[in-house]
Design an enzyme around this catalytic site. Structure first.
Site, PDB file in Angstrom:
ATOM      1  N   HIS A   1      14.987  35.686 -16.508  1.00 28.56           N
ATOM      2  CA  HIS A   1      15.014  34.222 -16.475  1.00 28.56           C
ATOM      3  C   HIS A   1      13.558  33.752 -16.577  1.00 28.56           C
ATOM      4  CE1 HIS A   1      19.108  34.199 -14.419  1.00 28.56           C
ATOM      5  NE2 HIS A   1      18.692  35.440 -14.215  1.00 28.56           N
TER       6      HIS A   1
ATOM      7  N   HIS B   1      16.479  32.874 -21.473  1.00 27.36           N
ATOM      8  CA  HIS B   1      17.075  34.055 -20.868  1.00 27.36           C
ATOM      9  C   HIS B   1      16.955  35.192 -21.873  1.00 27.36           C
ATOM     10  CE1 HIS B   1      18.862  30.637 -18.700  1.00 27.36           C
ATOM     11  NE2 HIS B   1      18.599  31.418 -17.674  1.00 27.36           N
TER      12      HIS B   1
ATOM     13  N   LYS C   1      10.832  37.184  -8.228  1.00 24.14           N
ATOM     14  CA  LYS C   1      10.285  36.123  -9.067  1.00 24.14           C
ATOM     15  C   LYS C   1       8.763  36.170  -9.084  1.00 24.14           C
ATOM     16  CE  LYS C   1      10.819  32.044  -7.234  1.00 24.14           C
ATOM     17  NZ  LYS C   1      11.411  30.744  -6.839  1.00 24.14           N
TER      18      LYS C   1
ATOM     19  N   GLN D   1      14.460  21.616 -18.130  1.00 28.77           N
ATOM     20  CA  GLN D   1      13.750  22.889 -17.999  1.00 28.77           C
ATOM     21  C   GLN D   1      13.587  23.533 -19.371  1.00 28.77           C
ATOM     22  OE1 GLN D   1      16.152  25.062 -15.052  1.00 28.77           O
ATOM     23  NE2 GLN D   1      14.352  25.057 -13.737  1.00 28.77           N
TER      24      GLN D   1
ATOM     25  N   ASP E   1      13.912  26.466 -20.321  1.00 29.17           N
ATOM     26  CA  ASP E   1      14.469  27.740 -19.870  1.00 29.17           C
ATOM     27  C   ASP E   1      14.598  28.721 -21.025  1.00 29.17           C
ATOM     28  OD1 ASP E   1      15.025  28.336 -17.240  1.00 29.17           O
ATOM     29  OD2 ASP E   1      16.770  27.044 -17.150  1.00 29.17           O
TER      30      ASP E   1
ATOM     31  N   ARG F   1      19.941  18.250  -9.657  1.00 23.48           N
ATOM     32  CA  ARG F   1      19.960  18.828  -8.314  1.00 23.48           C
ATOM     33  C   ARG F   1      19.765  17.713  -7.299  1.00 23.48           C
ATOM     34  NH1 ARG F   1      15.798  23.924  -9.387  1.00 23.48           N
ATOM     35  NH2 ARG F   1      16.925  24.776 -11.186  1.00 23.48           N
TER      36      ARG F   1
ATOM     37  N   CYS G   1      21.315  29.111 -16.351  1.00 19.27           N
ATOM     38  CA  CYS G   1      21.589  30.544 -16.508  1.00 19.27           C
ATOM     39  C   CYS G   1      23.023  30.865 -16.956  1.00 19.27           C
ATOM     40  CB  CYS G   1      21.289  31.297 -15.212  1.00 19.27           C
ATOM     41  SG  CYS G   1      19.941  30.637 -14.233  1.00 19.27           S
TER      42      CYS G   1
END
Length: 639
Positions: free
Chosen positions: A512, A386, A466, A382, A384, A364, A335
């Site tokens: 997100h 945005h 979410k 990911q 991902d 992580r 992010c």
């Protein structure tokens, strides 16, 4: 008089105090026999509890989710009673219900064996047959501590001492066994039934802290009926057959090593599959108006302090300190990088929405005991994105993302998808007014589209609510994959703006979004869903050309070149081995098509196609086979 309102709205009146069992009997003998507990004004209570005031009451049976959870909780207590009878020197600690079953942690010097599990399970059945009444008792805190210390149950005494002052201390007695528990419980051990099975023993630290003593955890599964138990055990057998770790070895896709725990070593075939997924997603995102970026994996700690990750996610982050005293973090999320790219230059409201995608590698820290093949790793990619938009565009963008996610899952064979809505967690940033706006937009998008959802209370991200998309695989297991969050907190923290129609600066809404989620995990899910037999368009090796005799080797290479020219991923197997051995080995490796050629095929310029899982062969002219396989190997139309 006590007035009891039932779920259908009817009211039953009683002349004095009444128990849940009394109410069930009053309704009918069948319900009284099936009753396990009661829900009183929303609170789950023992059937034996006495009601002295008017209340709304629902009788809980094994058909209810709460009833099944209660059965599993009591199975843990019956197991603990069995262990204490068989091995009196064992200390009992805690034993909750979990998904599909239960466990109990025991302190015992001698490890439990598989033979011990069989003896414990047999004694559990004896306890069920005794039909011991389960009785709730309220104790004084100090007396309860003294009671367990005298019994040598140090862990139970510690739990009680750590409970908040003023909390009611309840013990439950069944036969000669007594245990600390908030409850509720079944009326008697006989209500548990015998649809349970002990599964395995594992190690577990007391209270999950590696500085504490190692305990022995016995896992079991429990169900409302023998039929449900049998179905679950069959599913477990099928899950073992589909285990992606074993299939990954057989298909030569990847491996793990202790030198890099939780990180994948992709082999050429596995990397081909992985890149195929990325290529598919790039096509879908490009068609949906996304642009792709890449941001650094290592960034200064200050960035994560600004984002809030340092305060809320620190224990999961990898950090390093350089000689100049600066602390850097290996990114656990994409992010902040996405926001920094958005902030370069001036954005007008006319430029919105801006959809910025990234296949970002994140790291992580997960406890070593939680790692599980591709399903739970420490380093993963990911898909991902945005999305920056105006508040007026927020709900429409949410709907667009939901449609995209569900359409993508259909391409991979997942038709049964459920949606969970996760609202504000206890540990969060931003004020309640902002959270009200964000939660309203997410729920509004689903309701506008007519999609049902379930509530997952308190499980939102620390910066916004979410949606979680849960796939049901071929053997009925649920997998949480894609997510969508809406956020007005991080854009504010980073000072992201756009110039509105009024010429003033405004803060954008930030969505997100991850579709596969973790590509590593999604790969594992695909392997297990298809039991390794991936659709032709996804398979890393789509066909192997296997000559029957060496005289056909040259023709096999010609066939390989023709299929490659058609865009297929093909290999040849020119080993001097019998064709049956070649077929067996490539079938084990889950190659979708084996192209068999011999002298006759070379002379006639034909091929014999043998599909994975079938012994039949389809003989086609080479150009016909080329066209047929090219059409079958085409990605889904949406991609």
């Amino acid at each position: 008089m006590v007035a009891i309102t039932l779920p259908d709205g009817s009211v039953r009146s009683y002349g004095g105090p009444v128990t849940g069992l009394d109410i069930a009997r009053d309704i009918g003998a069948g319900l009284a026999k099936a009753a396990l507990a009661m829900r009183v004004d929303g609170a789950l209570l023992d059937l034996t509890r006495t009601l002295t005031a008017d209340a709304g009451v629902a009788i809980v049976t094994a058909k209810d989710a709460e009833g099944l959870e209660l059965l599993r909780h009591d199975a843990a207590h019956v197991m603990a009673e069995a262990v204490k009878e068989l091995y009196p020197d064992t200390q009992v600690t805690i034993g909750p219900a979990i998904e599909n079953g239960f466990y109990y942690d025991f302190a015992r010097e001698t490890p439990f064996s598989l033979d011990d599990l069989a003896h414990i399970e047999e004694r559990m059945r004896d306890i069920v047959a005794r039909d011991e009444a389960i009785v709730r008792e309220v104790w004084d805190r100090d007396k309860a501590v003294a009671f367990f210390e005298k019994m040598g149950e140090a862990y139970k005494a510690e739990i009680i001492r750590d409970l908040p002052q003023g909390e009611t201390i309840t013990l439950y007695r069944q036969g000669a066994f007594i245990d600390l528990c908030r409850g509720p419980h079944l009326p008697s051990t006989g209500k548990l039934g015998t649809a349970f099975k002990l599964m395995k023993v594992a190690g577990a630290y007391w209270r999950g802290n590696s500085d504490n003593a190692m305990l022995q955890r016995i896992y079991g599964t429990a169900w409302a009926s023998a039929k449900d138990l049998a179905a679950h055990l069959t599913m477990l057998e099928e899950a073992e057959r589909r285990d992606h770790r074993r299939l990954g070895r057989e298909m030569d896709l990847f491996h793990f090593q202790e030198e890099a725990p939780g990180a994948v070593f992709w082999h050429p075939k596995g990397w081909t599959l992985f890149q195929n997924l990325i290529a598919y997603m790039r096509r879908r995102q490009d068609a949906a108006g996304y642009v792709e970026i890449s941001t650094p994996e290592v960034m200064d700690r200050s960035l994560w302090e600004t984002s809030g990750h340092w305060a809320t996610f620190r224990e999961h982050m990898y950090t390093t300190e350089t000689e100049d005293g600066r602390t850097y973090c290996i990114k656990p999320m994409n992010c902040p990088g996405g926001i920094l790219v958005y902030k370069q230059g001036i954005t007008s409201y006319r430029d919105l929405p801006r959809r910025i995608a990234e296949f970002g590698k994140v790291h992580r820290y997960e406890p070593s005991g939680a790692l599980h093949g591709l399903m739970r790793v420490r380093a993963f990619t990911q898909d991902d994105a945005h999305i920056f938009c105006t508040p007026e565009q927020m709900e429409a963008e949410c709907r667009t993302v939901v449609r995209l996610i569900l359409d993508i899952y259909k391409d991979f064979g997942f038709e049964n998808v459920s949606i969970k809505f996760s609202d504000r967690p206890e540990k969060r940033i931003g004020d309640d007014a902002t959270w009200d706006i964000l939660e309203g937009a997410l729920k509004g998008a689903l309701e506008h589209m007519g999609f049902p959802y379930t509530l997952n209370p308190g499980e939102g991200a620390f910066y916004g609510p979410k949606l979680e998309f849960v796939l049901k695989d071929a053997i009925g297991r649920d997998w949480q994959c894609g997510t969508l969050q809406v956020d007005l907190n991080l854009p504010g923290r980073f000072g992201a703006t756009y110039v509105g129609e009024d010429g003033e600066k405004h803060m954008p809404v930030m969505l997100h979004r991850a579709l596969f989620g973790s590509l590593e995990r999604f790969t594992g899910i695909l392997i297990e869903h298809y039991a390794g037999k991936l659709p032709l368009w996804l398979a890393p090796v789509q066909a192997v050309i296997a000559p029957i005799v060496s005289d056909a080797d040259a023709y096999a290479c010609e066939v390989r070149d023709a299929l490659k020219a058609a865009g297929l991923r093909v290999e040849t197997d020119l080993r001097n081995e019998k064709i049956n051995l070649k077929v067996r080995e490539h079938s084990l490796a889950k190659v979708p098509v084996i192209v068999v050629v011999g002298r006759r095929e070379a002379e006639n310029r034909t091929v014999a196609l043998r599909r994975l899982g079938s012994e039949a062969q389809e003989v086609l002219a080479l150009d016909e086979a080329q066209a047929k396989l090219r059409a079958e190997a085409a990605p889904p139309a949406g991609a």
